[in-house]
Design an enzyme around this catalytic site. Structure first.
Site, PDB file in Angstrom:
ATOM      1  N   ARG A 125     -52.729  23.191 -47.350  1.00 18.34           N
ATOM      2  CA  ARG A 125     -53.519  23.887 -48.339  1.00 18.34           C
ATOM      3  C   ARG A 125     -54.126  25.265 -47.880  1.00 18.34           C
ATOM      4  NH1 ARG A 125     -58.387  19.606 -48.653  1.00 18.34           N
ATOM      5  NH2 ARG A 125     -57.719  19.801 -46.481  1.00 18.34           N
ATOM      6  N   ASN A 162     -56.013  18.049 -52.029  1.00 15.10           N
ATOM      7  CA  ASN A 162     -55.157  16.985 -51.621  1.00 15.10           C
ATOM      8  C   ASN A 162     -55.364  16.031 -52.625  1.00 15.10           C
ATOM      9  OD1 ASN A 162     -54.175  17.986 -49.190  1.00 15.10           O
ATOM     10  ND2 ASN A 162     -55.761  16.915 -47.903  1.00 15.10           N
TER      11      ASN A 162
END
Length: 91
Positions: free
Chosen positions: A18, A36
């Site tokens: 990320r 996520n």
């Protein structure tokens, strides 16, 4: 500018993915989010033009380090009224 959803599968959670996506987005001046998903994938919402989106996808497919393994990147156009003013990691 359009809004696109990308679903990235592979080894993309718990490996700094990320943050990696966020750095790419900021470098390319893409607005949106990365988060996520419960199934192990990562969802990216990106607001940008097609050329810049393609650059982002190419960079995502070349992981930052050996622990990231990209299996697939699904791309879907979205119809959103929301306009993002930055790119952020959603926890």
């Amino acid at each position: 500018m359009k809004t696109t959803e990308l679903i990235v599968s592979g080894r993309v959670q718990g490996v700094g993915f990320r943050n990696y996506v966020s750095l790419i987005a900021k470098d390319l001046n893409i607005k949106g989010t990365v988060r996520n998903l419960s199934d192990g994938d990562v969802k990216i919402i990106a607001q940008t033009d097609d050329d810049t989106l393609n650059k982002m996808v190419e960079r995502i497919k070349q992981p930052q380090h050996q622990f990231m393994k990209i299996k697939d990147v699904e791309i879907h156009d979205l119809q959103l009224d929301k306009v993002y003013d930055d790119f952020s990691v959603v926890y």
